[in-house]
Design an enzyme around this catalytic site. Sequence first.
Site, PDB file in Angstrom:
ATOM      1  N   HIS A 113      -3.024  10.864   0.202  1.00 49.08           N
ATOM      2  CA  HIS A 113      -3.179  10.661  -1.078  1.00 49.08           C
ATOM      3  C   HIS A 113      -4.692  10.532  -1.474  1.00 49.08           C
ATOM      4  CE1 HIS A 113      -4.682   6.481   0.204  1.00 49.08           C
ATOM      5  NE2 HIS A 113      -3.761   6.754   1.326  1.00 49.08           N
ATOM      6  N   TYR A 152     -10.196  -9.512   7.866  1.00 44.55           N
ATOM      7  CA  TYR A 152      -8.954  -8.366   7.869  1.00 44.55           C
ATOM      8  C   TYR A 152      -8.769  -8.149   9.243  1.00 44.55           C
ATOM      9  CZ  TYR A 152      -6.367  -4.280   7.487  1.00 44.55           C
ATOM     10  OH  TYR A 152      -5.405  -3.381   7.413  1.00 44.55           O
ATOM     11  N   ASP A 195       0.761  -1.220   0.049  1.00 39.93           N
ATOM     12  CA  ASP A 195       0.043  -0.150   0.028  1.00 39.93           C
ATOM     13  C   ASP A 195       0.812   1.220  -0.012  1.00 39.93           C
ATOM     14  OD1 ASP A 195      -1.760   2.172   0.835  1.00 39.93           O
ATOM     15  OD2 ASP A 195      -3.176   0.420   1.494  1.00 39.93           O
ATOM     16  N   ASP A 217       2.365   2.813   2.996  1.00 35.82           N
ATOM     17  CA  ASP A 217       1.357   3.892   3.381  1.00 35.82           C
ATOM     18  C   ASP A 217       1.216   4.139   4.609  1.00 35.82           C
ATOM     19  OD1 ASP A 217      -1.410   4.818   2.153  1.00 35.82           O
ATOM     20  OD2 ASP A 217      -1.820   3.916   3.912  1.00 35.82           O
ATOM     21  N   THR A 252      -7.067   3.987  -1.400  1.00 32.93           N
ATOM     22  CA  THR A 252      -6.676   2.550  -1.038  1.00 32.93           C
ATOM     23  C   THR A 252      -8.105   1.865  -1.663  1.00 32.93           C
ATOM     24  OG1 THR A 252      -5.349   2.942   0.748  1.00 32.93           O
ATOM     25  CG2 THR A 252      -6.356   0.706   0.549  1.00 32.93           C
ATOM     26  N   ASP A 305      -1.468   0.642  -4.719  1.00 35.11           N
ATOM     27  CA  ASP A 305      -2.660   1.343  -5.237  1.00 35.11           C
ATOM     28  C   ASP A 305      -2.199   2.854  -5.631  1.00 35.11           C
ATOM     29  OD1 ASP A 305      -1.662   1.709  -2.627  1.00 35.11           O
ATOM     30  OD2 ASP A 305      -4.028   1.551  -1.712  1.00 35.11           O
ATOM     31  N   HIS A 306      -1.623   3.359  -4.915  1.00 35.81           N
ATOM     32  CA  HIS A 306      -1.446   4.913  -5.056  1.00 35.81           C
ATOM     33  C   HIS A 306       0.007   5.174  -4.335  1.00 35.81           C
ATOM     34  CE1 HIS A 306      -2.163   5.079  -0.659  1.00 35.81           C
ATOM     35  NE2 HIS A 306      -3.350   4.234  -0.907  1.00 35.81           N
ATOM     36  N   HIS A 333       1.735   8.374   5.701  1.00 33.64           N
ATOM     37  CA  HIS A 333       0.674   9.355   6.487  1.00 33.64           C
ATOM     38  C   HIS A 333       1.471   9.772   7.571  1.00 33.64           C
ATOM     39  CE1 HIS A 333      -2.581   8.445   4.051  1.00 33.64           C
ATOM     40  NE2 HIS A 333      -2.972   7.041   4.090  1.00 33.64           N
TER      41      HIS A 333
HETATM   42 ZN   LIG Z   1      -3.554   2.600   0.113  1.00 39.06          ZN
END
Ligand SMILES: [Zn+2]
Length: 461
Positions: free
Chosen positions: A342, A159, A41, A193, A77, A241-242, A197
């Site tokens: 993002h 998850y 991620d 990710d 995401t 994803d980004h 952040h």
């Molecule tokens: Zn993500």
Amino acid sequence: MLIRRLLWLSVCCGLAVCEHNGNDTDGETTATHPLLLVSFDGFRADYLKMYSFPHLQNFFSDGVRVDHLTNVFTTKTFPNHYSLVTGLYAESHGILASRMYDPQTNKTFTIGSDDPYWWDEATPIWVSVQNSGYKSAAAMWPGSDLKIQNHTATHFFHYNPKVTFKERLGNLTSWLKNDPEVRFAALYWEEPDRTGHMYGPDNTAEMSKALREVDDNIGLLMEQLQQAGLWGRINIILTSDHGMAQCSQERLIKLDSCISRTEYLVVDLTPVAAIIPQNSTAVSRVFSLLNKCHPHMKAYMKADIPERLHYKHNDRIQPIILVADEGWTIIQNGSLPRLGDHGYDNSLPSMHPFLAAHGPAFRKGYHLSGFNSIDIYPLMCHLLGIPALPNNGSFVKVRCMLVNETCADLAVTVGVVIGVLIVLTTLTCLFRLMKGRGPSPSRPFARLQLQDDDDDDPLLD
Ligand SMILES: [Zn+2]
Ligand SMILES: *[C@@H]1O[C@H](CO)[C@@H](O)[C@H](O)[C@H]1NC(C)=O
Ligand SMILES: *[C@@H]1O[C@H](CO)[C@@H](O)[C@H](O)[C@H]1NC(C)=O
Ligand SMILES: *[C@@H]1O[C@H](CO)[C@@H](O)[C@H](O)[C@H]1NC(C)=O
Ligand SMILES: *[C@@H]1O[C@H](CO)[C@@H](O)[C@H](O)[C@H]1NC(C)=O
Ligand SMILES: *[C@@H]1O[C@H](CO)[C@@H](O)[C@H](O)[C@H]1NC(C)=O
Ligand SMILES: *[C@@H]1O[C@H](CO)[C@@H](O)[C@H](O)[C@H]1NC(C)=O
Ligand SMILES: *[C@@H]1O[C@H](CO)[C@@H](O)[C@H](O)[C@H]1NC(C)=O
């Protein structure tokens, strides 16, 4: 006629350059090689240039490296993970943001939601794999633990962010190893990710630490697959994803300084806000207040959202959306929520992920500058030998990564076709010239020509 036939032949040759090289698959290849899709991620494309990745380097030196992928808007995401496995823009698969509201059902979505309703506008590839009679396995891939179209992945985890990378990988490897019917596997990991952040991508000390761990995990992945006897037999696509942009306390857009909270509802806030005016007859008033709120924020009425974002045709898109410029954060009041974010415009390079691929289907030491992330879906269906559902991706753009595809440069192909046409035109002219000068054709020649015409027809059918 001869000319017609030659022309036809040249068109065939031209096409052949762009077509598959012989059998799609070498049959056995597709049938027996499983496919593993891995997402780290928030792995921004240019991290590849800024940090060192010894294991990843190893991975793609023997495979394919793609510098950047143009992902889908919003560059969040869930929308992007769903686009990877459906080949659809967010407006077509229905997972449009991290927070959504559905006016049809009055339901609200957050990333903690476990209602498959939100995902049912599309069919993820693992469900198609199962519908084709094979099995799938997924370790934390968004949506894989929900009954989308009435099916979870065959083997899956609920998850739980506490399950380590090693545990996810260990389980996935044993599912692949012990169940030969598993054709498709997906693995998801939250870094880099989380670190992006928390500290912002400009914090090179923290980022290099997180990225070293990511690279170590890639090393672990290669090692475990080797131990399971899968390395070299399994096709692996490693992507994200980004990307991530640096945010700042100096780049805040405060809605409270532009409009009263009583005038609107917020479904989602930053960097793309979804706004519902409280009084449906006052939409234009709310819009004009928001539109002039800040020079680094654009407001769009739903109908005017730019086509290129492919973010319009869905009930879950609210009447007004606000899009912050790169690195800007939309809040109502208060302070900066996080140092990296993002979700911004998908044309921004900072939002793009990379891709690496390895396995029997892929070229070795091959490099491409980029394509669209939605193109991965038709590629995966091709590798799995299952029919692709209607999607927005294009196999033409990704097929050059494959060892079984002959890929001439487009310029070369066009050059060859033009060259052949010039030669043919010259021949035609010469032929006409000779015909014009010569004596009137004798009967046998005319008959020959006629026969030739007859021959041509089945060819042209
Ligand atoms: Zn993500
Ligand atoms: C490709 O090969 C497989 C197995 O050898 C065969 O069944 C299939 O018909 C072939 N396809 C084409 C297009 O030649
Ligand atoms: C929609 O849901 C909210 C809470 O989830 C509730 O307060 C509201 O009354 C519902 N509206 C309608 C029209 O059902
Ligand atoms: C959903 O799947 C289960 C088995 O996984 C099956 O028994 C059931 O009939 C399915 N329901 C629908 C509506 O397809
Ligand atoms: C599978 O995951 C569980 C945690 O959910 C872990 O306890 C177990 O060790 C993992 N198995 C392997 C083979 O890594
Ligand atoms: C909604 O807006 C219209 C036009 O601005 C106004 O006349 C009306 O009183 C408003 N209604 C409410 C409930 O605020
Ligand atoms: C915004 O927050 C500040 C301090 O946190 C407070 O003084 C101010 O009144 C708030 N403004 C609004 C419009 O709520
Ligand atoms: C994307 O694909 C879906 C499914 O085929 C289609 O409905 C939609 O119109 C496509 N979007 C674009 C922009 O072509």
